[in-house]
Design a protein around this motif. Sequence first.
Motif, PDB file in Angstrom:
ATOM      1  N   ARG A 109      -3.102 -25.916  -4.223  1.00  0.00           N
ATOM      2  CA  ARG A 109      -2.804 -26.875  -5.280  1.00  0.00           C
ATOM      3  C   ARG A 109      -3.732 -26.741  -6.462  1.00  0.00           C
ATOM      4  O   ARG A 109      -3.370 -26.971  -7.597  1.00  0.00           O
ATOM      5  N   ALA A 110      -4.984 -26.307  -6.172  1.00  0.00           N
ATOM      6  CA  ALA A 110      -5.963 -26.209  -7.244  1.00  0.00           C
ATOM      7  C   ALA A 110      -5.548 -25.177  -8.286  1.00  0.00           C
ATOM      8  O   ALA A 110      -6.055 -25.178  -9.397  1.00  0.00           O
ATOM      9  N   SER A 111      -4.593 -24.296  -7.931  1.00  0.00           N
ATOM     10  CA  SER A 111      -4.177 -23.283  -8.895  1.00  0.00           C
ATOM     11  C   SER A 111      -3.050 -23.790  -9.808  1.00  0.00           C
ATOM     12  O   SER A 111      -2.534 -23.042 -10.616  1.00  0.00           O
ATOM     13  N   ALA A 112      -2.672 -25.055  -9.688  1.00  0.00           N
ATOM     14  CA  ALA A 112      -1.653 -25.623 -10.581  1.00  0.00           C
ATOM     15  C   ALA A 112      -2.178 -25.652 -12.020  1.00  0.00           C
ATOM     16  O   ALA A 112      -3.348 -25.382 -12.259  1.00  0.00           O
ATOM     17  N   ASP A 113      -1.300 -25.989 -12.979  1.00  0.00           N
ATOM     18  CA  ASP A 113      -1.710 -25.839 -14.386  1.00  0.00           C
ATOM     19  C   ASP A 113      -2.802 -26.813 -14.822  1.00  0.00           C
ATOM     20  O   ASP A 113      -3.556 -26.516 -15.734  1.00  0.00           O
ATOM     21  N   THR A 114      -2.884 -28.009 -14.205  1.00  0.00           N
ATOM     22  CA  THR A 114      -4.068 -28.826 -14.448  1.00  0.00           C
ATOM     23  C   THR A 114      -4.934 -28.744 -13.203  1.00  0.00           C
ATOM     24  O   THR A 114      -4.629 -29.383 -12.204  1.00  0.00           O
ATOM     25  N   PRO A 115      -5.994 -27.937 -13.257  1.00  0.00           N
ATOM     26  CA  PRO A 115      -6.787 -27.745 -12.040  1.00  0.00           C
ATOM     27  C   PRO A 115      -7.479 -29.045 -11.627  1.00  0.00           C
ATOM     28  O   PRO A 115      -7.966 -29.779 -12.470  1.00  0.00           O
ATOM     29  N   ALA A 116      -7.458 -29.315 -10.338  1.00  0.00           N
ATOM     30  CA  ALA A 116      -8.188 -30.463  -9.823  1.00  0.00           C
ATOM     31  C   ALA A 116      -9.677 -30.165  -9.903  1.00  0.00           C
ATOM     32  O   ALA A 116     -10.085 -29.006  -9.963  1.00  0.00           O
ATOM     33  N   ALA A 117     -10.477 -31.201  -9.914  1.00  0.00           N
ATOM     34  CA  ALA A 117     -11.923 -31.012  -9.988  1.00  0.00           C
ATOM     35  C   ALA A 117     -12.554 -31.420  -8.666  1.00  0.00           C
ATOM     36  O   ALA A 117     -12.114 -32.367  -8.022  1.00  0.00           O
ATOM     37  N   SER A 118     -13.582 -30.673  -8.258  1.00  0.00           N
ATOM     38  CA  SER A 118     -14.338 -31.101  -7.089  1.00  0.00           C
ATOM     39  C   SER A 118     -15.373 -32.134  -7.538  1.00  0.00           C
ATOM     40  O   SER A 118     -15.722 -32.212  -8.713  1.00  0.00           O
ATOM     41  N   ILE A 119     -15.814 -32.949  -6.574  1.00  0.00           N
ATOM     42  CA  ILE A 119     -16.798 -33.994  -6.895  1.00  0.00           C
ATOM     43  C   ILE A 119     -18.022 -33.778  -6.015  1.00  0.00           C
ATOM     44  O   ILE A 119     -17.896 -33.558  -4.809  1.00  0.00           O
ATOM     45  N   THR A 120     -19.182 -33.811  -6.614  1.00  0.00           N
ATOM     46  CA  THR A 120     -20.427 -33.662  -5.864  1.00  0.00           C
ATOM     47  C   THR A 120     -21.335 -34.853  -6.147  1.00  0.00           C
ATOM     48  O   THR A 120     -21.642 -35.120  -7.311  1.00  0.00           O
ATOM     49  N   GLY A 134      -8.818 -30.976  -5.218  1.00  0.00           N
ATOM     50  CA  GLY A 134      -7.469 -31.167  -4.699  1.00  0.00           C
ATOM     51  C   GLY A 134      -7.411 -31.897  -3.376  1.00  0.00           C
ATOM     52  O   GLY A 134      -6.320 -32.129  -2.847  1.00  0.00           O
ATOM     53  N   GLN A 135      -8.538 -32.277  -2.844  1.00  0.00           N
ATOM     54  CA  GLN A 135      -8.550 -32.985  -1.562  1.00  0.00           C
ATOM     55  C   GLN A 135      -8.096 -34.441  -1.741  1.00  0.00           C
ATOM     56  O   GLN A 135      -8.285 -35.021  -2.803  1.00  0.00           O
ATOM     57  N   PHE A 136      -7.465 -34.983  -0.696  1.00  0.00           N
ATOM     58  CA  PHE A 136      -7.149 -36.415  -0.671  1.00  0.00           C
ATOM     59  C   PHE A 136      -8.117 -37.055   0.297  1.00  0.00           C
ATOM     60  O   PHE A 136      -7.988 -36.911   1.504  1.00  0.00           O
ATOM     61  N   ILE A 137      -9.118 -37.726  -0.240  1.00  0.00           N
ATOM     62  CA  ILE A 137     -10.146 -38.313   0.621  1.00  0.00           C
ATOM     63  C   ILE A 137     -10.001 -39.829   0.619  1.00  0.00           C
ATOM     64  O   ILE A 137      -9.768 -40.434  -0.421  1.00  0.00           O
ATOM     65  N   ALA A 138     -10.084 -40.416   1.822  1.00  0.00           N
ATOM     66  CA  ALA A 138     -10.040 -41.869   1.922  1.00  0.00           C
ATOM     67  C   ALA A 138     -11.419 -42.370   2.313  1.00  0.00           C
ATOM     68  O   ALA A 138     -12.057 -41.799   3.206  1.00  0.00           O
ATOM     69  N   VAL A 139     -11.879 -43.391   1.636  1.00  0.00           N
ATOM     70  CA  VAL A 139     -13.165 -44.000   1.967  1.00  0.00           C
ATOM     71  C   VAL A 139     -12.864 -45.373   2.543  1.00  0.00           C
ATOM     72  O   VAL A 139     -12.251 -46.208   1.879  1.00  0.00           O
ATOM     73  N   ILE A 140     -13.268 -45.568   3.818  1.00  0.00           N
ATOM     74  CA  ILE A 140     -12.988 -46.866   4.427  1.00  0.00           C
ATOM     75  C   ILE A 140     -14.277 -47.512   4.890  1.00  0.00           C
ATOM     76  O   ILE A 140     -15.342 -46.878   4.932  1.00  0.00           O
ATOM     77  N   GLY A 141     -14.193 -48.755   5.218  1.00  0.00           N
ATOM     78  CA  GLY A 141     -15.369 -49.490   5.670  1.00  0.00           C
ATOM     79  C   GLY A 141     -15.111 -50.970   5.540  1.00  0.00           C
ATOM     80  O   GLY A 141     -14.146 -51.389   4.905  1.00  0.00           O
ATOM     81  N   ARG A 142     -16.009 -51.750   6.187  1.00  0.00           N
ATOM     82  CA  ARG A 142     -15.872 -53.206   6.089  1.00  0.00           C
ATOM     83  C   ARG A 142     -16.156 -53.652   4.658  1.00  0.00           C
ATOM     84  O   ARG A 142     -16.785 -52.915   3.889  1.00  0.00           O
ATOM     85  N   SER A 143     -15.751 -54.877   4.334  1.00  0.00           N
ATOM     86  CA  SER A 143     -16.042 -55.338   2.980  1.00  0.00           C
ATOM     87  C   SER A 143     -17.557 -55.440   2.800  1.00  0.00           C
ATOM     88  O   SER A 143     -18.270 -55.832   3.721  1.00  0.00           O
ATOM     89  N   GLU A 166       1.269 -32.992  -8.377  1.00  0.00           N
ATOM     90  CA  GLU A 166       0.321 -32.804  -9.479  1.00  0.00           C
ATOM     91  C   GLU A 166      -0.965 -32.110  -9.046  1.00  0.00           C
ATOM     92  O   GLU A 166      -1.642 -31.497  -9.861  1.00  0.00           O
ATOM     93  N   GLY A 167      -1.323 -32.272  -7.772  1.00  0.00           N
ATOM     94  CA  GLY A 167      -2.479 -31.553  -7.246  1.00  0.00           C
ATOM     95  C   GLY A 167      -3.830 -32.024  -7.739  1.00  0.00           C
ATOM     96  O   GLY A 167      -4.764 -31.243  -7.840  1.00  0.00           O
ATOM     97  N   PHE A 168      -3.957 -33.316  -8.056  1.00  0.00           N
ATOM     98  CA  PHE A 168      -5.273 -33.834  -8.439  1.00  0.00           C
ATOM     99  C   PHE A 168      -6.131 -34.103  -7.212  1.00  0.00           C
ATOM    100  O   PHE A 168      -5.638 -34.070  -6.079  1.00  0.00           O
ATOM    101  N   THR A 169      -7.402 -34.323  -7.426  1.00  0.00           N
ATOM    102  CA  THR A 169      -8.280 -34.778  -6.353  1.00  0.00           C
ATOM    103  C   THR A 169      -8.124 -36.294  -6.259  1.00  0.00           C
ATOM    104  O   THR A 169      -8.261 -36.983  -7.266  1.00  0.00           O
ATOM    105  N   ALA A 170      -7.805 -36.780  -5.052  1.00  0.00           N
ATOM    106  CA  ALA A 170      -7.569 -38.218  -4.909  1.00  0.00           C
ATOM    107  C   ALA A 170      -8.653 -38.840  -4.048  1.00  0.00           C
ATOM    108  O   ALA A 170      -9.016 -38.303  -2.999  1.00  0.00           O
ATOM    109  N   LEU A 171      -9.184 -39.962  -4.530  1.00  0.00           N
ATOM    110  CA  LEU A 171     -10.178 -40.706  -3.770  1.00  0.00           C
ATOM    111  C   LEU A 171      -9.645 -42.118  -3.574  1.00  0.00           C
ATOM    112  O   LEU A 171      -9.518 -42.872  -4.527  1.00  0.00           O
TER     113      LEU A 171
END
Lengths: 277, 258
Positions: free
Chosen positions: B11-22, B46-55, B192-197
Amino acid sequence: MADIVTSLKRPLRTPWNALRFDSKRLLAPAIGWIAPALLVLVWQSSASLGWLSDSLLPSPFAVLAAGWRLTLSGDLPRNVEVSFLRALAGLVVGGAIGFAFGLANGLSRASDHATDTTLQMARNIPHLALIPLVIVWFGIDEAAKLFLVALGVFFPIYANTLHGVRSVDPQLVEMARSYGMRRFELFRRVILPGALPSIFVGLRYALGIMWLTLIVAETIAAQSGVGYMAMQAREFLQLDVVVLAIVIYALLGKLADVVVRALERACLAWRPALHGD
Amino acid sequence: MSLAEAASLLRASADTPAASITLRGIIKSFGDKRVLRGLDLDVAAGQFIAVIGRSGCGKSTLLRLIAGLDAPDAGAIDFDAGADVAPRVMFQEPRLLPWANVIANVEVGLGARRREADARRRALDALAAVGLADRAADWPGNLSGGQKQRVALARALVSRPRVLALDEPLGALDALTRIEMQSLLEAAWRREGFTALLVTHDVAEAVALADRIVLLEDGAVALDLDVAPPRPRLRGSPEFGRLEETILDRLLGPRRRP
């Protein structure tokens, strides 16, 4: 809504029903005029039957006749025009200054600290208490009326603009910033539209104060205008003209209200509450 | 290389490249309360990352830092593509401008390019992608809660972002609308191939959508799981259930079972 429901229940509506439905819709706005019309009717009959002395309260016909007489002589149109322009000039000047201060103090903490305390103190002085001072300063010049009306409309516009700007949803502002809106665009697309309902509340108050101030100022210190016309008539015991002046003020006030309502409908069309209006 | 990583690369090779996050050594406090204590996290493009946790675990704070809504007290946040990654945010609330019609609200999402000639056409395309092209001229006040969030999604996607941050955007929706929105979101991400958080407290939602699930506890990463099942994922499959159990056990502790 109820009309839609009933029309759905009766798909085979007779022409008679259709007619009644339409006439109901046409008559609805007229209902508000029933009470004033009745009042005028009672007033006229009391005068015709001799219950009401002409020296206390002239009949509606007498008032109408006075209106016609003064229209032909040109006195009435001239005085109404003078009063209308005074009211408008005072509203524009005072409203613009109030709007500017309201925006400045709503948007900038520094400006708020510098001026809000002063303005809030000044607000508690009834502006009509300044009339003796204003006469000393400006005489009975146009400037005196302009000053008083402008001062009167300043505070409601200032206070409500300030409140409107401060109560704009901070979540919307954060959203707009995250999409790159800055300064003027943020103001034009988020803050001003968000403050507008409150600004309109201020405008309605201001219009009431505008007429009140003008009536008092023209009655005490003027050489033209509707208030002056009424005072002159009192000198010569022309009560029909006095009542005519009062009626003219009522009509001007109603006109201002109609204009604001139309403006609100145009500017606040997005508000669900105004859809049925 | 896991399947998810391979998919991300494609997916990262799509026309709008996704960005990695560090993220390195992120610290953020509110008053005396230290919400994030030296957090490190790498998110592949391009990763779909879910962040979970208690409130109160700091997951929303983390999202606000990545989205640039707040600044960290210490530490660094970098996107691989450098300067012009403007992460887009979908908030818990739709946050539509009530005085602008639906299409104008979507145009807001174009950022600096909202004054370009084809802004209207792009906004209409984005609106069509969430199935609301016929509501373009309506006021937001006349839409349902789910429709409002769909407009908010169109607004977030219209600029073809490289990073999309989602702050429990489906939390207020009813169960059926939420499932619809999840598929819409997944389809948009695959297209779309974005990086999703995605920040959420709904474990099932995280398992349904994410390549990777990170569990935050006391401002640090407590669990970091890759999610393998192929898409679209079937709710109620044994694999799905096992994963949900693992995470819930960690969240609530093993004592919850007799």
